[in-house]
Every structure is written in structure tokens, then in C-alpha cells.
Design a protein around this motif. Structure first.
Motif, short mmCIF file in Angstrom:
data_model
loop_
_atom_site.label_atom_id
_atom_site.label_comp_id
_atom_site.label_asym_id
_atom_site.label_seq_id
_atom_site.Cartn_x
_atom_site.Cartn_y
_atom_site.Cartn_z
N GLY A 161 0.88 -1.12 0.05
CA GLY A 161 0.10 -0.03 -0.01
C GLY A 161 0.75 1.27 0.03
N LEU A 162 0.08 2.33 -0.47
CA LEU A 162 0.90 3.64 -0.61
C LEU A 162 -0.29 4.73 -0.23
N SER A 163 0.42 5.86 0.53
CA SER A 163 -0.25 7.15 0.42
C SER A 163 0.46 8.29 0.35
N VAL A 223 -7.99 5.30 -23.17
CA VAL A 223 -7.87 6.07 -22.38
C VAL A 223 -8.57 5.87 -21.19
N CYS A 224 -8.17 5.92 -19.97
CA CYS A 224 -8.67 5.68 -18.74
C CYS A 224 -9.45 6.73 -18.04
N ILE A 225 -10.66 6.44 -17.77
CA ILE A 225 -11.33 7.81 -17.43
C ILE A 225 -12.14 7.30 -16.11
N LYS A 226 -12.21 8.32 -15.12
CA LYS A 226 -12.69 7.99 -13.88
C LYS A 226 -13.93 9.19 -13.78
N GLN A 227 -15.20 8.89 -13.22
CA GLN A 227 -16.02 9.91 -12.97
C GLN A 227 -15.98 10.24 -11.50
N LEU A 282 -8.57 16.01 -16.15
CA LEU A 282 -7.38 15.60 -16.66
C LEU A 282 -7.71 14.52 -17.71
N ASP A 283 -8.83 13.78 -17.64
CA ASP A 283 -9.07 12.65 -18.44
C ASP A 283 -9.60 13.18 -19.74
N CYS A 284 -10.44 14.26 -19.71
CA CYS A 284 -10.66 14.89 -21.01
C CYS A 284 -9.53 15.42 -21.76
N SER A 330 -13.53 2.46 -17.95
CA SER A 330 -13.79 3.05 -16.65
C SER A 330 -14.26 2.05 -15.67
N MET A 331 -13.51 2.03 -14.43
CA MET A 331 -13.93 1.11 -13.24
C MET A 331 -14.83 2.00 -12.37
N GLY A 332 -15.90 1.47 -12.15
CA GLY A 332 -16.91 2.40 -11.34
C GLY A 332 -18.19 1.78 -11.35
N ALA A 381 -12.04 -0.13 -3.58
CA ALA A 381 -10.74 -0.75 -4.16
C ALA A 381 -9.76 0.62 -3.97
N ASP A 382 -8.67 0.45 -3.30
CA ASP A 382 -7.44 1.33 -3.21
C ASP A 382 -6.80 1.37 -4.61
N THR A 383 -5.70 1.91 -4.75
CA THR A 383 -5.15 2.20 -6.31
C THR A 383 -4.47 0.71 -6.45
N LEU A 384 -4.03 0.08 -5.71
CA LEU A 384 -3.39 -1.35 -5.96
C LEU A 384 -4.52 -2.23 -6.90
N GLN A 388 -3.60 13.00 -12.20
CA GLN A 388 -4.20 12.50 -11.25
C GLN A 388 -5.61 13.00 -11.15
N THR A 389 -6.53 12.76 -10.22
CA THR A 389 -8.16 12.85 -10.13
C THR A 389 -8.21 14.06 -9.14
N ILE A 390 -9.27 14.86 -9.33
CA ILE A 390 -9.47 15.66 -8.48
C ILE A 390 -10.26 15.59 -7.20
N ASP A 391 -10.75 14.02 -7.09
CA ASP A 391 -11.34 13.84 -5.83
C ASP A 391 -10.31 12.99 -4.67
N SER A 392 -9.74 11.94 -5.18
CA SER A 392 -8.87 11.36 -4.44
C SER A 392 -7.41 11.51 -4.54
N ASP A 393 -7.13 11.92 -5.84
CA ASP A 393 -5.81 12.81 -6.14
C ASP A 393 -4.67 12.07 -5.97
N THR A 394 -4.57 10.71 -5.96
CA THR A 394 -3.30 9.99 -5.58
C THR A 394 -2.12 10.15 -6.49
N GLY A 395 -2.87 9.98 -7.82
CA GLY A 395 -1.78 10.01 -9.10
C GLY A 395 -1.16 8.68 -9.16
N HIS A 396 -1.69 7.68 -8.50
CA HIS A 396 -1.03 6.26 -8.38
C HIS A 396 -1.22 5.44 -9.70
N VAL A 397 -2.49 5.59 -10.13
CA VAL A 397 -3.23 4.69 -10.92
C VAL A 397 -2.44 4.29 -12.35
N GLY A 398 -1.81 5.52 -13.04
CA GLY A 398 -1.16 5.34 -14.27
C GLY A 398 0.07 4.59 -14.01
#
Ligand code: FAD
Ligand code: FAD
Lengths: 336, 269
Positions: A124-126, B5-9, B37-39, B60-62, B92-95, B120-130
Motif C-alpha cells: 500500500g501507498l499513501s 484512455v482511462c477515465i474516472k467519474q 485531466l481525463d478529458c 472506466s471502473m466504477g 478499491a485502493d489504487t493497487l 491525477q484525479t480531483i477527488d482522491s488525487d493520488t496519481g498512483h493509477v497510471g
């Protein structure tokens, strides 16, 4: 998913040694200091991992700043911070030594490298944490990160996977002063290096183009409606030049033609995260402050002691913009 | 060139409210949008397709209502849309998120030349997923690109990074995450939007379509728990000082010295 044995004997806390722009980028030193306090709680050692070419001087610095161990991999092919090569290499080190905790600065590189590394390690990472604590009962690392644009904080934990990884916002922890008699040791682990040839750095140059000048400035001086005239606004540029910064503006200042739209900050303009932002004659409307909230330090000047801008400022000066600006520019000129 | 293109709502963040009592987000009445940013990524994909040909797949996963975001992306110009939805994907977390997305991408035939994500996204904003999709699919990655050019089989991309403008040559297949400066998303004509909501098909894949197990997805496949939300204390509440302009300026200069913006002055003036 693979889990690392939880009862592994070593309880290391690792810090990734990001030494680029050493004198500006202090986050690694800040993390060493924080790791030392966490290490006391966990009975652990602090190890800094340093990759690169001819990095011995940095290893020495990290020892002087309190690292118990600095793990150095020195090789010409590690000269550039390259995510693919670095994640592969560091993952093998983690698998060999099994640290409990692994921290890095939330620099653009840290924010690109750590997710890839965490995925490789299936842990995990935060991200961009602003607080780290050890839970007294569980000994788990409590990682606090901003959520939903910073209005909320989320506490994140990594329960069963190791290491517990986090990137940390630069500037939230304070570095330690140099230790005159450091006792840390430097080790050189045996590793295989597999440079990833699929991404090649063609060139890298300091950015001077118009595009990012505000976003990249270390110091930003903002003028609002309270600045008054165009002549007054000009003195913001004088101040910016003296502090090697850039000038930004609020909507009313732009609409009054005091400066161009490209300097507008806020919801409909740019967002900046400088080390220092001085905001002068601005009331602190939310649409403006969303664009400056990421600044490390905010100093506000406003003649109204009740102005909302003071609520988000680290230092507030209640007074007339014109007289303060004139005097400040004068004093700074004298110092040059 | 085939592009995913991966997009998140996401909720339109400036408008969300907080239930201060239960410390949860009130989503009702808040519009959902495609992560901005997905747009930007989608616009860049449309541009690359114009130059190079190929197909654009949006992924999109959601929850089921993410379908709206995918339909909007179709109206924007995507050729096909895949919704990864299953009650098991929740929490789900980013993993775990990147695992589901990477698995879906690996099932596409042919395998795409390029995967684009927002930085990154504007909600949880981790920038991990890419980067995490890139790792799972063993793709080279460059994050935060603001320019993409094609040169033969490789991409030449630029990004602004720690005050440096870096240029990279990247072999395809590759994954890039995009920053704001890359493109300005065009406006979607209303007729296209209407058509996307009436005539276009959305492909739906659930956990079993991806051959995944419960312990690999959602909460079970996650390593982190984002477990307590707090209201952020006002970020700073520094001192507010009054006085003569002279004393205020002196105060200010001391602060600049403490911040190492100015060097400490040794002698007298
Ligand atoms: C949808 C929307 C989007 C918006 N987007 C943006 C945006 O992106 N950026 C933006 O900036 N605004 C934006 N606004 C406008 C925003 O709401 C505020 O009106 C604006 O930020 C106020 O600018 P200001 O602080 O310069 O002016 P004011 O609110 O007028 O404040 C002037 C301040 O200067 C002080 N002052 C006056 N004279 C002096 C003096 N001599 N010495 C010291 N202090 C003095 C006053 O006490 C006052 O606090 C937006 C508004 C809307 C509705
Ligand atoms: C308050 C809070 C805190 C959290 N903290 C953490 C944490 O510290 N660590 C952690 O691992 N998880 C955390 N999560 C969970 C995380 O938000 C989810 O895993 C989320 O699905 C993806 O993260 P993100 O929005 O940050 O995506 P980012 O990594 O910021 O997204 C980057 C890009 O990836 C693509 N992308 C992201 N999600 C999807 C999707 N569902 N479908 C298609 N494309 C997508 C988009 O192109 C997007 O622009 C947290 C969640 C909450 C609510």
C-alpha cells in the motif's frame, strides 16, 4: 496477493534519498528527521537509499543529518532518476532487507516512482502526507493525507502489507541540524542493474518558456484590488525581482487592466505552489485562495484586520499596502 | 495507433458538501463529471487518431452510473467504451483499481500502442493509477506530459518537472499520464451527446469476465484502508501583526530570513 512476513526481525525505516537540487530540495533531510522520531517508537534503524553516479558526498550528508545507515548503489547507468530502472532495483533491495516503512518526498519524481515501486512490491501507498504517526497500540503507521481538494483529511493505514509506503509533502517536517559526531555507516549492497532502455531522456533544460513561469516560481507576489493604481502594481514587479519571484493577480486586478490574464490566480486562473507567496490587498475569496492553497508559506498584507485572507496566512501584516511595499522595496534594495 | 484512455467519474469537487456529523461526503445533488485531466487525455487521443488513424477505447471502473461518463466520452469521439463494474470492485485502493484496469487492458485485441491516464484525479488525487497500470503491464511510463509527438515507432514527449523541461523518447507500447497543458478539450456538440446516450453501445465487464477473484479486487485486493476522515483544521493560523509600516516591514524581513528567502544580514545597514 503476496504478503511479506510480518514478524520479520528487522524493523527498518527507509527513506529514499532524493538529492537532486540539493540545496533547494530539503525533503529528504526532513524525512530523515521524521524517520528518526518514528524509529524511536518502533525500535528501528533509519536507512537512506541513495542511487546514482558519484553520490558519496550525499551519503555523507545523510549520515551527518542522522541516518543510521546509508545504502549506496553507485553506477553510471543510475545517473538519471529513471522510474523503471529505479523501481526494479529498489524492489530487490526491499525484498532483501524487508523494511517496515518506506518514505519518499512527494516531489514530481517521488509521486511517479513510489506508485510503481509499491505496485511492484504489491503493497500500500499513501501520497503527499502531511502527518505521520505510529499508533501506540498496533504500531502501524498512521498516514494523514489531504482529500477532496484539501478540505478533508484522510487517515490511511497499510495493515498487512510491507513496507508501509508513503510520500510526504515537502516542508511539513523540519530537518535536523548537522550532527558533529555522526555514527551512521555507509553500505554498498550487491545488486544487478538492468537499465530500462525503453525510455530515453533526450534532453533536460531549465524551463524558461512563458508557460510555466508562475507555476514554477519559488516566490510569488500577488496584487489584488487593494493595490489601487497601475503604478502601485509596478512596484510588485520590483519586489518580485528583488526576491527572484513572479507576479500574480486576482480577478479585479486583471479586470482593471493592471496586468494580463496570464497572471490570474484562482479557480478560473492558475494554481501555484511556491515556497513563499506574499498576497497584498486581496480579501481572500475562496475562488482566489483555491489557487494559492498549496503554497508552503503565505504572508498577507491587508489594511483590514478582519480580512479572511488572514485565516489562511502564516504571517499577516495589518497595514497600508502602498507604504509597506515602498518601504520594503527600499530596504531590500539597500541590502543588495 | 490503438489508444486506451482511462477515465474516472468524479464528483464536481468544489461543490461537494461534508456531513460534519458523520464525517462523510454528501454526493447527492452534486453533479458527476469526467475527471478533467481525463478529458485532456481524450482530446490528445482524438488528435493522435487524426494524425495516425487507429481506434480509441475508453475504460472506466466504477459503479453503474459511470456509464454516463463513458457515453460522454463516446460523444467526445471515442470508438468504443468499456465499463468495468461489479459490486466486488467497491472499496478499491489504487493497487486493486490498477489491477482491474490493467487486466481489462491486457484482454484487448490487439494490445494497445498507447495507454493514457490523467496525472491525477480531483477527488482522491493520488496519481498512483497510471504508474501502477504501467508496472502491471510492464510498460514504460512518463508522467505529466504536456506534448506528444510521433517519430516512427516511438513517441517523443515533453513534460515540465521540478523546474526542468524534459524531453523523452519512449518506445511503444507505453503509458503516459497527462497534465493540463497537453490539450484543451473541445466542446461536445449536443447532437453527438444525444446520439451517444441513445444509440451507442457500452461493453460491460464484471469480475468473472476478467477472470479475477474476490481477493484480487475491491476491498479484498487492497493494501490500504482510508479509514477516518477529519475536517482539515484551518491550514495555518499564523500570527497577525499590527504596527507602524517600519515595524511591519522589519517583521516581514525577519520572516524572509527565517525562510531562507533572504540571507541573514550580518552587519548593520
Ligand atoms: C465563478 C467565479 C470564479 C471566480 N474566479 C476567480 C479567480 O479565479 N481568481 C480571482 O482572483 N477571483 C475570482 N473570482 C472573484 C472572487 O470571488 C473575488 O471577487 C476576488 O478574488 C476578489 O479579489 P481581491 O481580493 O483582489 O479584491 P477585494 O475582494 O475587493 O479585496 C480587496 C482587499 O484589499 C484590501 N485593501 C484595500 N485597500 C488597501 C490598502 N490600501 N492597503 C491594504 N489593503 C487594502 C481590502 O481590505 C480588501 O480586503 C471569481 C468569482 C466567481 C463568482
Ligand atoms: C479519502 C480517500 C483517500 C484515499 N487514499 C488512498 C491512499 O492513500 N492510497 C490508495 O492506494 N488509495 C487511496 N484511496 C482510494 C483511491 O482513491 C481509489 O483507489 C481510486 O479508485 C483511484 O485513485 P485516484 O482517484 O487517486 O486515482 P489517480 O491515481 O489520481 O488517477 C489517475 C488517473 O488514473 C485513471 N483512473 C483512476 N481511477 C480510475 C478508474 N476507476 N477507472 C478508470 N480510470 C481510472 C484516470 O485516468 C485518472 O486520471 C483513497 C480514497 C479516498 C476516498
Amino acid at each position: 496477493m503476496k504478503k511479506v512476513e510480518m514478524n520479520s526481525p528487522s524493523k527498518g525505516i527507509w527513506v529514499f534519498g532524493d538529492y537532486r537540487h540539493y540545496f533547494q530540495n530539503r525533503v529528504t533531510l526532513q524525512l530523515i528527521a521524521k524517520a528518526k522520531t518514528l524509529a524511536q517508537r518502533l525500535g528501528a534503524e533509519v536507512t537512506v537509499v541513495v542511487l546514482g553516479e558519484e553520490v558519496h558526498q550525499y551519503a555523507m550528508e545523510y549520515v551527518a543529518h542522522g541516518a543510521d545507515v546509508v545504502m549506496v548503489v553507485d553506477h553510471p547507468s543510475l545517473k538519471n532518476f529513471q522510474v523503471e530502472t529505479y523501481s526494479r532495483l529498489v524492489a530487490t533491495l526491499v525484498e532483501d532487507y524487508r523494511p517496515e516503512v518506506f518514505l519518499a518526498g512527494a516531489t514530481p519524481f517521488g509521486r511517479e516512482f513510489f506508485p510503481r515501486l509499491a505496485k511492484r512490491l504489491k503493497t500500500g501507498l499513501s501520497t503527499d502526507c502531511i502527518a505521520l504517526e505510529v499508533d501506540a497500540e498496533t504500531q502501524l503507521l498512521l498516514q494523514t493525507t489531504p482529500a477532496f481538494g484539501g478540505d478533508l483529511l484522510a487517515e490511511v493505514i497499510t495493515q498487512n502489507h510491507r513496507p508501509q509506503m508513503a510520500t510526504v509533502h515537502p516542508g511539513v517536517f523540519e530537518e535536523r541540524i548537522h550532527d558533529s559526531r555522526p555514527v551512521g555507516r555507509i553500505i554498498y549492497p550487491e545488486v544487478d542493474i538492468h537499465p530500462d532502455e525503453r525510455v530515453q531522456l533526450v534532453c533536460s533544460r531549465p524551463e524558461q518558456s512563458k508557460k510555466g513561469y508562475l507555476e514554477n516560481a519559488a516566490v510569488v507576489i500577488v496584487g489584488g484590488r487593494g493595490i489601487g493604481s497601475g503604478e502601485q502594481f509596478q512596484s510588485l514587479f520590483d519586489l518580485a525581482e528583488l526576491l527572484q519571484g513572479e507576479v500574480g493577480a486576482t480577478r479585479p486586478a486583471v479586470d482593471a487592466g493592471l496586468t494580463g490574464e496570464d497572471r490570474l490566480l484562482g479557480q478560473t486562473g492558475k494554481s501555484v505552489k511556491p515556497r513563499l507567496l506574499i498576497t497584498i490587498g486581496t480579501s481572500g475569496a475562496l475562488q482566489y485562495t483555491t489557487g494559492i492553497q498549496g503554497s508552503e508559506t503565505i504572508i498577507a498584507i491587508n489594511r483590514d484586520a478582519q480580512a479572511p485572507i488572514f485565516k489562511i496566512a502564516d504571517l499577516g501584516l495589518v497595514g497600508d499596502a502602498h507604504s509597506i511595499l515602498t518601504l520594503l522595496v527600499e530596504k531590500l534594495r539597500k541590502r543588495l | 495507433m490503438d489508444i486506451v484512455v482511462c477515465i474516472k467519474q468524479v464528483p464536481d469537487v468544489p461543490n461537494i458538501r461534508i456531513d460534519e456529523h458523520r464525517m462523510t461526503i454528501i454526493r447527492e445533488g452534486v453533479e458527476s463529471i469526467i475527471n478533467p485531466l481525463d478529458c485532456v487525455a481524450l482530446e490528445a487521443a482524438v488528435d493522435l487518431r487524426e494524425r495516425q488513424g487507429g481506434r480509441i477505447t475508453v475504460l472506466s471502473m466504477g459503479p453503474p452510473q459511470s456509464e454516463e461518463a463513458l457515453r460522454e466520452a463516446l460523444a467526445f469521439g471515442a470508438d468504443q467504451a468499456i465499463l468495468l463494474t461489479d459490486p466486488a470492485f467497491g472499496g478499491a485502493d489504487t493497487l486493486a483499481t490498477s489491477h482491474v484496469l490493467a487486466t481489462a487492458i491486457s484482454m484487448l485485441k490487439p494490445f494497445p500502442d498507447l495507454v493514457l491516464c490523467g496525472r491525477q484525479t480531483i477527488d482522491s488525487d493520488t496519481g498512483h493509477v497510471g504508474p501502477q497500470i504501467a508496472e502491471e503491464l510492464d510498460l514504460p511510463q512518463v508522467c505529466g506530459v504536456n506534448e506528444i509527438d510521433l517519430q516512427g515507432d516511438s513517441l517523443v514527449v515533453k513534460r515540465l518537472y521540478d523546474g526542468f523541461l524534459d524531453t523523452f523518447r519512449v518506445n511503444t507500447p507505453a503509458l503516459l499520464t497527462v497534465s493540463q497543458e497537453l490539450s484543451s478539450p473541445h466542446h461536445i456538440p449536443l447532437a453527438d451527446l444525444e446520439r451517444a446516450f441513445s444509440d451507442r453501445e457500452i461493453i460491460r465487464w464484471a469480475m468473472k469476465d476478467l477472470n479475477l477473484k474476490p481477493e484480487e479486487v475491491g476491498l479484498g485486493g487492497s493494501a490500504t484502508r482510508a479509514w477516518k476522515l477529519h475536517k482539515a483544521a484551518p491550514k495555518r493560523r499564523g500570527e497577525v501583526v499590527t504596527g507602524s509600516p517600519q515595524s511591519l516591514v522589519e517583521h516581514l524581513i525577519r520572516k524572509l530570513e527565517a525562510l531562507s528567502i533572504l540571507d541573514e544580514e550580518s552587519g548593520n545597514e
